[in-house]
Scaffold this active site. Structure first.
Site, PDB file in Angstrom:
ATOM      1  NE  ARG A 225      -2.698  -1.654   3.447  1.00 54.92           N
ATOM      2  CZ  ARG A 225      -3.155  -2.848   3.841  1.00 54.92           C
ATOM      3  NH1 ARG A 225      -3.960  -3.543   3.053  1.00 54.92           N
ATOM      4  NH2 ARG A 225      -2.823  -3.347   5.020  1.00 54.92           N
ATOM      5  CG  ASP A 313      -6.086  -6.278  -2.471  1.00 56.94           C
ATOM      6  OD1 ASP A 313      -5.597  -7.419  -2.568  1.00 56.94           O
ATOM      7  OD2 ASP A 313      -6.293  -5.719  -1.378  1.00 56.94           O
ATOM      8  CB  CYS A 353      -4.109 -13.082  -1.596  1.00 59.78           C
ATOM      9  SG  CYS A 353      -5.896 -13.321  -1.743  1.00 59.78           S
TER      10      CYS A 353
END
Length: 409
Positions: A225, A313, A353
């Protein structure tokens, strides 16, 4: 083994022996050839190949992973002092890799990567949020929690409570009940509220350890981030799958001209709005409750040119090998549409992820999306999870987050 051991003994297959010798801590039920003694689920067993001692671990006949190793040293004694040393080792590591204020908001224990199988401990200021998926660790949780509490206190850190977020389906596969709530003991109190405020990269967040996703907040993208914030000045940003608004908030504080945050969950959008207000960013951000796939399709078909920085994301599109190909199609679709939306010279931050989407596969997905969009990718950064989520090279399961920033040219 020269001395008599107090634990039941399991003999494992040559395949499992090779894996253990290479450093992997898991032994599957089908890899056990013989059991001597009467192991109890959640109890300790010694693991051997022939007459060679390989380690000691927690046994669970209910689990697909029948043994989770915790030690390879035949001289270890598994009392409170052993676990206190292990906890202190994990904390000292975080003090090193997450210095200063970062230590107040980080992952303190990352399961197998800290030789504490199945255990996750996240610190949100003065609250610890814990999740556990190992029966053996569950049975010694009093020892573990007091070791954490005492070690942090002696380090001068303030902790006011430990919240257990054991409300995940994975526990049932281990023979564990699902539940959540404050851990209580004579020396560890239960605070009145499950909501706390944290600060990460200068951004303030409200974290609810009871209702937030996972343990309350995703800490693994902390430095990713910050990398987005460094590039955001003057940009018009589209933050997809925003959840708490974290990437968008970092971009806004980094000087973005405007940020639009998108999530399919209205609860997530409400949380992102609250975090924007907490940081005084209401005027620089807007929020949209929508399906990201549908929105990107609509914007691409409408030849929208409102954004020059897009952040993707998404949640894990796959949690098993069986659905990798379907997940790959999903990753390709969102990245292809993002690349089509961006003008040449625009920026794309994208990640996966899922452990099952390897870095090699993710790069191939991105390359194919770029070809199909008639764009080229100029790589700015290739990143992974923050170092408080350490990666053990001999345990591939600890390596899961792939994060790239590109300029689209």
């Amino acid at each position: 083994m020269k001395q008599e051991r107090p634990y039941p003994k399991v003999t494992i297959s040559p395949k499992a022996e090779a894996s253990v010798r290479h450093g992997h801590p898991w032994i599957y039920g089908e890899e056990i050839l013989q059991i001597e003694g009467e192991p109890q689920n959640g109890g300790l067993v010694d693991v051997v190949a022939g007459k060679t001692f390989l380690g000691t671990g927690f046994y669970n006949s209910i689990s697909k992973i029948a043994v989770r190793l915790i030690s390879r040293n035949a001289n270890d004694v598994f009392d409170h002092r052993f676990w206190r040393r292990r906890v202190e080792y994990a904390l000292r590591y975080r003090k090193t890799v997450m210095p200063g204020a970062d230590f107040t908001c980080c992952r303190l224990v990352h399961g197998e990567a800290d030789q504490m199988p199945g255990l996750t401990v996240d610190r949100f200021g003065s609250i610890l949020s814990v999740q556990n998926t190992c029966l053996g660790m569950e049975q010694i949780k009093d020892t573990l929690y007091h070791a954490l509490w005492d070690a942090l206190t002696e380090m001068g850190e303030t902790v006011i409570g430990i919240y257990e977020r054991n409300d995940i389906g994975l526990r049932t596969r281990e023979g564990l009940a699902e539940y959540k709530g404050w851990y209580r003991s004579d020396t560890i109190p239960a605070p009145a509220s499950t909501v706390t405020e944290i600060q990460e990269n200068g951004v303030r967040y409200l974290v609810d350890v009871e209702k937030g996703q996972k343990t309350g907040f995703f800490l693994d993208q902390k430095y990713n981030r910050a990398a987005v914030a460094r590039l955001a000045r003057g940009k018009r940003v589209l933050d997809c799958f925003t959840y708490s608004g974290s990437f968008g908030l970092n971009a806004a504080l980094g000087g973005a001209a405007h940020v639009t945050c998108v999530d399919i969950s209205q609860a997530a959008i409400d949380l992102a709005k609250a975090n924007a207000a907490l940081n005084g960013l209401d005027g620089k951000m807007d929020f949209l409750c929508a399906d990201v796939f549908d929105l990107l399709t609509e914007l691409a078909e409408g030849k929208c040119r409102d954004y020059d920085f897009i952040i993707l994301d998404p949640p894990a599109f796959t949690k098993s090998r069986k659905t990798v190909q379907a997940a790959a199609r999903g990753y390709k679709e969102i990245n292809l549409k993002a690349m089509k939306l961006l003008p040449r010279g625009g920026y794309l931050a994208t990640c996966s992820c899922s452990h099952f989407i390897t870095d090699d596969l993710f790069r191939k997905i991105l390359a194919k999306a770029a070809r199909n969009s008639a764009k080229s990718l100029r790589q700015i950064e290739a990143r992974q999870q923050a170092p408080d989520h350490p990666i053990l090279w001999n345990v591939p399961e600890t390596d899961y987050l792939k994060f790239y920033i590109f300029q689209v040219v």
